[in-house]
Design a protein around this motif. Structure first.
Motif, PDB file in Angstrom:
ATOM      1  N   UNK A 278      -6.265 -10.404   3.871  1.00 56.56           N
ATOM      2  CA  UNK A 278      -7.025  -9.458   3.053  1.00 56.56           C
ATOM      3  C   UNK A 278      -7.974  -8.590   3.888  1.00 56.56           C
ATOM      4  N   UNK A 279      -8.784  -9.156   4.807  1.00 60.70           N
ATOM      5  CA  UNK A 279      -9.683  -8.290   5.584  1.00 60.70           C
ATOM      6  C   UNK A 279      -8.951  -7.193   6.349  1.00 60.70           C
ATOM      7  N   UNK A 280      -7.800  -7.520   6.942  1.00 58.73           N
ATOM      8  CA  UNK A 280      -7.031  -6.519   7.680  1.00 58.73           C
ATOM      9  C   UNK A 280      -6.533  -5.422   6.745  1.00 58.73           C
ATOM     10  N   UNK A 281      -6.069  -5.802   5.561  1.00 57.99           N
ATOM     11  CA  UNK A 281      -5.571  -4.811   4.598  1.00 57.99           C
ATOM     12  C   UNK A 281      -6.707  -3.909   4.120  1.00 57.99           C
ATOM     13  N   UNK A 282      -7.863  -4.509   3.838  1.00 61.41           N
ATOM     14  CA  UNK A 282      -9.008  -3.710   3.392  1.00 61.41           C
ATOM     15  C   UNK A 282      -9.470  -2.788   4.519  1.00 61.41           C
ATOM     16  N   UNK A 283      -9.463  -3.273   5.772  1.00 64.29           N
ATOM     17  CA  UNK A 283      -9.851  -2.442   6.912  1.00 64.29           C
ATOM     18  C   UNK A 283      -8.905  -1.258   7.063  1.00 64.29           C
ATOM     19  N   UNK A 284      -7.601  -1.503   6.947  1.00 62.36           N
ATOM     20  CA  UNK A 284      -6.626  -0.419   7.073  1.00 62.36           C
ATOM     21  C   UNK A 284      -6.826   0.626   5.973  1.00 62.36           C
ATOM     22  N   UNK A 285      -7.048   0.153   4.753  1.00 62.40           N
ATOM     23  CA  UNK A 285      -7.284   1.068   3.642  1.00 62.40           C
ATOM     24  C   UNK A 285      -8.549   1.887   3.879  1.00 62.40           C
ATOM     25  N   UNK A 286      -9.594   1.223   4.347  1.00 62.18           N
ATOM     26  CA  UNK A 286     -10.867   1.908   4.582  1.00 62.18           C
ATOM     27  C   UNK A 286     -10.733   2.955   5.676  1.00 62.18           C
ATOM     28  N   UNK A 287      -9.984   2.647   6.730  1.00 66.74           N
ATOM     29  CA  UNK A 287      -9.773   3.628   7.807  1.00 66.74           C
ATOM     30  C   UNK A 287      -9.089   4.883   7.270  1.00 66.74           C
ATOM     31  N   UNK A 288      -8.071   4.706   6.437  1.00 67.70           N
ATOM     32  CA  UNK A 288      -7.364   5.879   5.890  1.00 67.70           C
ATOM     33  C   UNK A 288      -8.301   6.732   5.042  1.00 67.70           C
ATOM     34  N   UNK A 289      -9.121   6.071   4.233  1.00 69.86           N
ATOM     35  CA  UNK A 289     -10.058   6.813   3.402  1.00 69.86           C
ATOM     36  C   UNK A 289     -11.114   7.510   4.256  1.00 69.86           C
TER      37      UNK A 289
END
Length: 313
Positions: A278-289
């Motif tokens: 989950x942390x990696x997925x949230x980090x990836x999403x946050x980077x795109x945003x």
């Protein structure tokens, strides 16, 4: 119906050219050869029936039509990036609860979109999202009141914490519009000393043996930016802070830090006992945003930030 010759690749090339003023740099950004970049620009100009850049200038300069079309191009590309992020829905349905904290630098841009995307993914979970200062977020994470925190790195070694770097956010100088020598003519407007950003700025000034009168100490970022815009002084902030204060841009100017480049890192932090993806997925999403909502618009407005303000990881 979109006119013939108007392509997404052409828009990406034009935006990269407008940002850098260089065919070589645009080629590096887009992954195309330099001849292909030039051809994409010619195709776009032919489709629109007008020159977007002054081909006789180096570095390239936008024409009036180019400046107008750039604003539309950035809006289109930004919305496409957001749509791409929203389609990449995270699989968080297995979580029973998720609590995340963010610094308030993102209240205007990133936090509302991230909250929506997380809520959509947490189909049957208890979800908590709060905004706090960086130091308060670290305290809440250490006390296990939060699963994750998006914050500026304090520079200290954090035991039992995993860090996912998100963005490099350089420090910049902001001054009233038209002020020729703001550091000599106007007082220094400081952030409140109990804030992490203030400690980072003061530490850098001390290393360069620079001292300024201690007259103003402001705890509210927007109040600080408003004071700059009213001509009451100058301040040190970051592009994230500058972009958050868009309502005051008419009254202020941003410049590179005049006493040595330095930057802070914004990261996602989570405790090391959470081994979930989950942390990696949230980090990836946050980077795109961050790329679409903050970094790209900031570099478009302040091109000299290219290479300094950037998404990490």
């Amino acid at each position: 119906m979109v006119m013939k010759g108007l392509t997404l690749r052409g828009l990406e090339v034009f935006e990269a050219l407008a940002r850098t003023g260089s065919v070589a740099q645009a080629a590096e950004i887009t992954g195309l050869s330099q001849p292909s970049v030039s051809q994409q620009l010619r195709n776009l100009e032919k489709a629109l029936g007008t020159d977007l850049v002054d081909h006789g200038r180096r570095p390239m300069r936008l024409t009036q039509a180019g400046r107008s079309f750039l604003a539309r191009t950035q809006a289109v590309l930004g919305e496409l990036q957001v749509a791409q992020s929203e389609l990449a829905v995270m699989d968080l349905g297995h979580l029973t609860t998720l609590s995340i904290g963010l610094i308030d630098d993102f209240d205007n841009d990133l936090t509302p979109r991230l909250a929506t995307l997380l809520a959509d993914s947490l189909t049957r979970s208890k979800f908590k999202l709060i905004t706090l200062s960086s130091l308060d977020l670290f305290e809440a994470l250490e006390a296990q009141r939060l699963h994750m925190a998006v914050s500026a790195h304090s520079g200290e070694v954090l035991e039992g914490v995993i860090e996912y770097p998100l963005v490099q956010d350089p420090f910049i100088l902001v001054a009233p519009s038209g002020a020729e020598q703001p550091m000599q003519e106007l007082p220094f407007l400081r952030y409140a000393r109990d804030q992490l950003i203030s400690r980072q700025i003061e530490g850098h000034l001390a290393r360069h043996q620079m001292e300024f009168e201690e007259r103003f100490e402001i705890g509210s970022h927007l109040a600080l930016m408003a004071m700059v815009a009213r001509g009451l002084g100058w301040a040190i902030t970051t592009p994230l802070g500058y972009m958050r204060a868009a309502r005051f841009h008419d009254g202020m100017e941003a410049h590179p830090a005049p006493f040595g480049a330095f930057a802070r890192t914004i990261s996602l932090f989570t405790r090391s006992d959470w081994s979930d993806q989950v942390p990696q997925e949230v980090a990836d999403m946050t980077r795109r945003l961050m790329q679409s909502q903050i970094v790209d618009p900031a570099i478009a407005q302040l091109p000299w930030l290219s290479g300094q303000l950037k998404v990490m990881g």
